[in-house]
Design a protein around this motif. Structure first.
Motif, PDB file in Angstrom:
ATOM      1  N   LEU A 301       0.840  -1.193   0.000  1.00  0.00           N
ATOM      2  CA  LEU A 301       0.000   0.000   0.000  1.00  0.00           C
ATOM      3  C   LEU A 301       0.874   1.242   0.000  1.00  0.00           C
ATOM      4  CD1 LEU A 301      -2.480  -1.139   2.824  1.00  0.00           C
ATOM      5  CD2 LEU A 301      -2.610  -1.643   0.378  1.00  0.00           C
ATOM      6  N   ALA A 302       0.531   2.206  -0.829  1.00  0.00           N
ATOM      7  CA  ALA A 302       1.299   3.438  -0.935  1.00  0.00           C
ATOM      8  C   ALA A 302       0.687   4.533  -0.068  1.00  0.00           C
ATOM      9  CB  ALA A 302       1.350   3.904  -2.392  1.00  0.00           C
ATOM     10  N   MET A 303       1.523   5.476   0.358  1.00  0.00           N
ATOM     11  CA  MET A 303       1.066   6.679   1.042  1.00  0.00           C
ATOM     12  C   MET A 303       0.495   7.665   0.017  1.00  0.00           C
ATOM     13  SD  MET A 303       1.534   6.719   4.400  1.00  0.00           S
ATOM     14  CE  MET A 303       0.905   5.044   4.421  1.00  0.00           C
ATOM     15  N   PRO A 304      -0.193   8.702   0.455  1.00  0.00           N
ATOM     16  CA  PRO A 304      -0.667   9.728  -0.479  1.00  0.00           C
ATOM     17  C   PRO A 304       0.520  10.398  -1.181  1.00  0.00           C
ATOM     18  CG  PRO A 304      -1.706   9.975   1.678  1.00  0.00           C
ATOM     19  CD  PRO A 304      -0.619   8.974   1.835  1.00  0.00           C
ATOM     20  N   LEU A 383      -8.009  -5.574   2.533  1.00  0.00           N
ATOM     21  CA  LEU A 383      -7.358  -4.984   1.363  1.00  0.00           C
ATOM     22  C   LEU A 383      -6.556  -5.999   0.565  1.00  0.00           C
ATOM     23  CD1 LEU A 383      -6.154  -1.555   2.795  1.00  0.00           C
ATOM     24  CD2 LEU A 383      -7.801  -1.907   0.945  1.00  0.00           C
ATOM     25  N   GLN A 384      -6.241  -7.130   1.174  1.00  0.00           N
ATOM     26  CA  GLN A 384      -5.470  -8.131   0.452  1.00  0.00           C
ATOM     27  C   GLN A 384      -6.250  -8.688  -0.738  1.00  0.00           C
ATOM     28  OE1 GLN A 384      -2.755 -10.343   3.600  1.00  0.00           O
ATOM     29  NE2 GLN A 384      -4.745  -9.901   4.493  1.00  0.00           N
ATOM     30  N   SER A 385      -7.548  -8.866  -0.590  1.00  0.00           N
ATOM     31  CA  SER A 385      -8.361  -9.326  -1.723  1.00  0.00           C
ATOM     32  C   SER A 385      -8.506  -8.223  -2.763  1.00  0.00           C
ATOM     33  CB  SER A 385      -9.741  -9.784  -1.237  1.00  0.00           C
ATOM     34  OG  SER A 385     -10.425  -8.720  -0.581  1.00  0.00           O
ATOM     35  N   LEU A 386      -8.594  -6.969  -2.335  1.00  0.00           N
ATOM     36  CA  LEU A 386      -8.645  -5.854  -3.275  1.00  0.00           C
ATOM     37  C   LEU A 386      -7.342  -5.756  -4.063  1.00  0.00           C
ATOM     38  CD1 LEU A 386     -10.027  -3.326  -4.426  1.00  0.00           C
ATOM     39  CD2 LEU A 386      -9.099  -2.038  -2.473  1.00  0.00           C
ATOM     40  N   TYR A 387      -6.215  -5.977  -3.388  1.00  0.00           N
ATOM     41  CA  TYR A 387      -4.919  -5.928  -4.062  1.00  0.00           C
ATOM     42  C   TYR A 387      -4.809  -7.025  -5.113  1.00  0.00           C
ATOM     43  CZ  TYR A 387       0.163  -5.661  -4.624  1.00  0.00           C
ATOM     44  OH  TYR A 387       1.425  -5.524  -5.131  1.00  0.00           O
ATOM     45  N   GLU A 388      -5.248  -8.217  -4.751  1.00  0.00           N
ATOM     46  CA  GLU A 388      -5.200  -9.333  -5.702  1.00  0.00           C
ATOM     47  C   GLU A 388      -6.108  -9.072  -6.895  1.00  0.00           C
ATOM     48  OE1 GLU A 388      -6.131 -14.138  -5.775  1.00  0.00           O
ATOM     49  OE2 GLU A 388      -5.674 -13.133  -3.877  1.00  0.00           O
ATOM     50  N   LYS A 389      -7.248  -8.461  -6.652  1.00  0.00           N
ATOM     51  CA  LYS A 389      -8.168  -8.140  -7.749  1.00  0.00           C
ATOM     52  C   LYS A 389      -7.553  -7.107  -8.681  1.00  0.00           C
ATOM     53  CE  LYS A 389     -12.815  -6.310  -8.611  1.00  0.00           C
ATOM     54  NZ  LYS A 389     -14.060  -5.777  -7.975  1.00  0.00           N
ATOM     55  N   GLU A 390      -6.786  -6.171  -8.097  1.00  0.00           N
ATOM     56  CA  GLU A 390      -6.205  -5.085  -8.886  1.00  0.00           C
ATOM     57  C   GLU A 390      -4.986  -5.537  -9.683  1.00  0.00           C
ATOM     58  OE1 GLU A 390      -6.548  -1.013 -10.007  1.00  0.00           O
ATOM     59  OE2 GLU A 390      -7.837  -2.191  -8.671  1.00  0.00           O
ATOM     60  N   PRO A 403      -2.428   2.286  -5.054  1.00  0.00           N
ATOM     61  CA  PRO A 403      -2.448   3.735  -4.801  1.00  0.00           C
ATOM     62  C   PRO A 403      -3.328   4.084  -3.607  1.00  0.00           C
ATOM     63  CG  PRO A 403      -2.758   3.278  -7.135  1.00  0.00           C
ATOM     64  CD  PRO A 403      -2.866   1.964  -6.423  1.00  0.00           C
ATOM     65  N   TYR A 404      -2.923   5.140  -2.906  1.00  0.00           N
ATOM     66  CA  TYR A 404      -3.682   5.569  -1.733  1.00  0.00           C
ATOM     67  C   TYR A 404      -5.107   5.967  -2.109  1.00  0.00           C
ATOM     68  CZ  TYR A 404      -5.213   8.248   2.295  1.00  0.00           C
ATOM     69  OH  TYR A 404      -5.940   8.718   3.363  1.00  0.00           O
ATOM     70  N   SER A 405      -5.286   6.548  -3.283  1.00  0.00           N
ATOM     71  CA  SER A 405      -6.623   6.979  -3.692  1.00  0.00           C
ATOM     72  C   SER A 405      -7.602   5.823  -3.762  1.00  0.00           C
ATOM     73  CB  SER A 405      -6.548   7.676  -5.066  1.00  0.00           C
ATOM     74  OG  SER A 405      -5.982   6.795  -6.031  1.00  0.00           O
ATOM     75  N   ILE A 406      -7.092   4.592  -3.947  1.00  0.00           N
ATOM     76  CA  ILE A 406      -7.955   3.414  -4.028  1.00  0.00           C
ATOM     77  C   ILE A 406      -8.237   2.840  -2.647  1.00  0.00           C
ATOM     78  CG2 ILE A 406      -8.114   1.039  -4.883  1.00  0.00           C
ATOM     79  CD1 ILE A 406      -6.554   1.884  -7.318  1.00  0.00           C
ATOM     80  N   TRP A 407      -7.203   2.774  -1.801  1.00  0.00           N
ATOM     81  CA  TRP A 407      -7.398   2.065  -0.531  1.00  0.00           C
ATOM     82  C   TRP A 407      -7.604   2.986   0.668  1.00  0.00           C
ATOM     83  CZ3 TRP A 407      -4.636   2.422   3.986  1.00  0.00           C
ATOM     84  CH2 TRP A 407      -3.390   3.064   3.942  1.00  0.00           C
ATOM     85  N   GLY A 408      -7.105   4.233   0.646  1.00  0.00           N
ATOM     86  CA  GLY A 408      -6.987   4.992   1.878  1.00  0.00           C
ATOM     87  C   GLY A 408      -8.083   5.966   2.218  1.00  0.00           C
ATOM     88  N   ARG A 409      -8.658   6.632   1.228  1.00  0.00           N
ATOM     89  CA  ARG A 409      -9.539   7.765   1.541  1.00  0.00           C
ATOM     90  C   ARG A 409     -10.769   7.376   2.356  1.00  0.00           C
ATOM     91  NH1 ARG A 409      -9.611  10.907  -4.320  1.00  0.00           N
ATOM     92  NH2 ARG A 409      -7.336  11.226  -4.453  1.00  0.00           N
ATOM     93  N   SER A 410     -11.323   6.222   2.073  1.00  0.00           N
ATOM     94  CA  SER A 410     -12.552   5.810   2.774  1.00  0.00           C
ATOM     95  C   SER A 410     -12.270   4.953   4.003  1.00  0.00           C
ATOM     96  CB  SER A 410     -13.451   5.023   1.808  1.00  0.00           C
ATOM     97  OG  SER A 410     -12.793   3.842   1.369  1.00  0.00           O
ATOM     98  N   GLY A 516      -8.929  12.373   2.676  1.00  0.00           N
ATOM     99  CA  GLY A 516     -10.166  11.722   3.082  1.00  0.00           C
ATOM    100  C   GLY A 516     -10.202  11.554   4.591  1.00  0.00           C
ATOM    101  N   ASN A 517     -11.392  11.435   5.114  1.00  0.00           N
ATOM    102  CA  ASN A 517     -11.568  11.194   6.544  1.00  0.00           C
ATOM    103  C   ASN A 517     -12.653  10.149   6.704  1.00  0.00           C
ATOM    104  OD1 ASN A 517      -9.685  13.055   7.865  1.00  0.00           O
ATOM    105  ND2 ASN A 517     -10.918  14.656   6.924  1.00  0.00           N
ATOM    106  N   GLY A 518     -12.275   8.894   6.513  1.00  0.00           N
ATOM    107  CA  GLY A 518     -13.265   7.829   6.411  1.00  0.00           C
ATOM    108  C   GLY A 518     -13.675   7.191   7.714  1.00  0.00           C
TER     109      GLY A 518
END
Length: 561
Positions: A301-304, A383-390, A403-410, A516-518
């Motif tokens: 996972l990347a930082m913003p 997030l591991q399943s999301l990473y594998e899907k991506e 990217p942070y925009s995919i995993w982090g904001r929410s 984001g502030n999820g």
């Protein structure tokens, strides 16, 4: 439940209905109340079933004990008083404890605070019972060679003390991990080896330790991260090793990194997370049996992204997993002179992690900013399943970052940060910190105390009160209507707002994308001030430490909630 089944159930005696319903979870009980008036009445008049719902709402569990806890009504009242103390930061007992020594190597686990200094490890079992203020704090100490001591940790549930010492210069490894008994300082009877050798991967290779270490225990595993190890006088690298300490004399695996790794934490018994100094989060899984293979990377996972001319300086994390009930009760506690352990603990199904990051400007390295963001452990695991899907099942060390925009904001919530030891300032769903307006790191000015609570059930109860229900999001609502739960003369309240309501498209300098502030949260700041420089916490206590300008510890104050 079909209508016929409902009619059969409601025709049973009330005692049998209660017995059937006792097998349900808190969420299932809350839904069962909506079936019919009869079931609702049975639940509403059963202290045990209401207690189950309350435990689920507060996301707490009761720790089994050999001592009599009293009737269910008493335990339910204690739970509510305990939670009210946290909601209002209205502590029920305040203790002053003068530390016997001062030092920078310390640990706080399972209600025991330990500090290294003057040739000893000093341990103190801190009070947890708000009603027994006559009991003294029980303390003991073990001798230690301060000249070679690097770090230590312990697990009270297993009576395990691990002391990390620097190995002799003529040894082909960096550190000796001594497996001792926490209560007696004798070799631990269950350890496969009394001394484990860290960083000894290659034969006929000399290792020189120059950096810090982090060591952690999770049940049968002991893991250590060794930073800035010099190999054969020229190669600088970081090492991560893991042992099954009851079975292994040698590490199950060793991982070597050319990039700088600053921190790690267990996500589960077979998963861990490594944090790089640029904020990259890498998650690994490994088998837990004798046929263990090398850990497999499951997500990165990347930082913003940062604005031009800005870079990440370092990153650290904090999180204190809630222990499971079996590891807390299967072992004796010879140090527990103050009575039994705490009655309640956060549930072990989830917990909050804190990630601290520092960024700096390349053209002006004095221009630095620090931030902290919070995320739930289960969100990271999902997030591991999301990473594998991506990215699919890619192999190799050069795996791309999500990217942070995919995993982090929410999934995260960011705040500006000062110096906070987040390792011991996060527990369960809560965080604690001292607020200071002084630019001096260890300023002696009195400070207010802030507690944030990220339990989603509490946010649901604030927005809408409804007896014993389940919200649309699946979160429990409180069982009964509560009175206003704050005293304006004591605390100031603020409720965190979800990202979609806060205009999360705004970028915060020096980040080039929205954070984001999820994670909605509930925040309490005391009007009372405390003469302290650091704050720590566990399930039922806040520890307030005061240091002088030389960073020497002066005093410890304990707030029992």
């Amino acid at each position: 439940m079909v209508q016929g089944t409902t009619s059969y159930l409601t025709q049973l005696p009330v005692e049998l209905i209660c017995h059937v319903l006792s097998y349900l979870t808190a969420n299932e009980l809350a839904r069962a109340r909506q079936i019919c008036k009869t079931i609702r009445a049975v639940v509403d008049h059963s202290e045990q079933l209401r207690y189950t719902i309350d435990l689920g709402f507060f996301r707490m569990l009761e720790i089994p004990s050999d001592r009599c806890r009293g009737p269910v009504a008493t335990r339910r009242k204690e739970l509510r008083d305990f939670e009210a103390s946290w909601r209002n930061i209205r502590y029920r007992r305040r203790c002053d404890f003068r530390l016997l020594t001062s030092g920078l190597v310390y640990e706080f686990v399972g209600g025991i605070y330990a500090l290294a200094g003057e040739g000893y490890l000093h341990f103190s079992a801190l009070p947890h019972n708000p009603h027994e203020d006559s009991q003294p704090i029980h303390s003991w100490c073990h001798p230690v060679d301060m000249a070679v001591l690097i770090d230590f940790t312990f697990c009270p549930a297993q009576d395990l003390l691990v002391i990390v010492n620097l190995a002799a210069d003529d040894h082909h490894h960096c550190y000796d991990l001594h497996m001792r008994s926490l209560s007696t300082n004798k070799p631990h009877p269950s350890a496969a080896s009394t001394v484990l050798k860290a960083v000894n991967e290659r034969n006929n290779t000399f290792y020189h330790a120059t950096g810090p270490v982090k060591i952690q225990i999770l049940d049968k595993y002991v893991a250590i991260l060794c930073r800035d190890v010099v190999v054969d006088g020229n190669e600088i690298t970081d090492y991560f090793q893991l042992w099954a300490w009851r079975a292994d004399k040698d590490a199950k695996f060793a991982m070597q990194f050319t990039e700088s790794m600053t921190d790690f934490i267990f996500l589960a018994e077979d998963r861990f997370l490594l944090l790089a100094d640029d904020g990259t989060i890498t998650m690994f899984s490994f088998a837990g049996d004798q046929t263990l293979v090398a850990p497999q990377c499951t997500a990165k996972l990347a930082m913003p992204t940062l604005m031009q001319d800005w870079h990440f300086a370092d990153a650290f994390l904090g999180g204190n997993p809630a222990p499971t009930t079996d590891t807390m009760t299967n072992f004796p506690h010879p140090w527990a002179k103050n009575g039994d352990s705490s009655m309640f603990h956060p549930t072990a199904d989830d917990q909050l992690f804190a990630f601290h990051v520092t960024v700096y400007r390349m053209t002006n390295e004095n221009d630095t900013h620090s931030f902290v963001f919070f995320v739930f452990r289960n969100e990271l695991l999902r997030l591991q399943s999301l990473y594998e899907k991506e990215f699919g099942n890619q192999e190799g060390s050069q795996r791309p970052c999500l990217p942070y925009s995919i995993w982090g904001r929410s999934r995260t919530h960011w705040f500006p940060d000062n110096y906070v030891d987040w390792q011991n300032s996060v527990y369960g769903y809560r965080t604690v910190e001292l607020l200071s307006e002084s630019p001096i790191l260890f300023s002696t000015e009195p400070r207010r105390l802030r507690v944030r609570d990220f339990n989603p059930n509490l946010l649901c109860s604030i927005s809408r009160v409804r007896s014993g229900g389940v919200g649309e999001s699946g979160y429990l609502r409180p069982f009964e209507r509560r009175q206003r739960q704050f005293d304006r003369g004591k605390s100031v309240y603020r409720v965190g707002i979800p990202a979609e309501a806060e205009g999360s498209s705004v970028c915060v300098k020096p980040f080039a994308e929205p954070l984001g502030n999820g994670l909605p949260h509930r925040e309490v700041v005391t009007e009372e001030t405390f003469s302290a420089t650091e704050a720590m916490m566990d399930e039922g206590r806040i520890l307030l430490f005061s240091r002088d300008h030389s960073k020497d510890l002066l005093n410890l104050e304990i707030l029992v909630m």
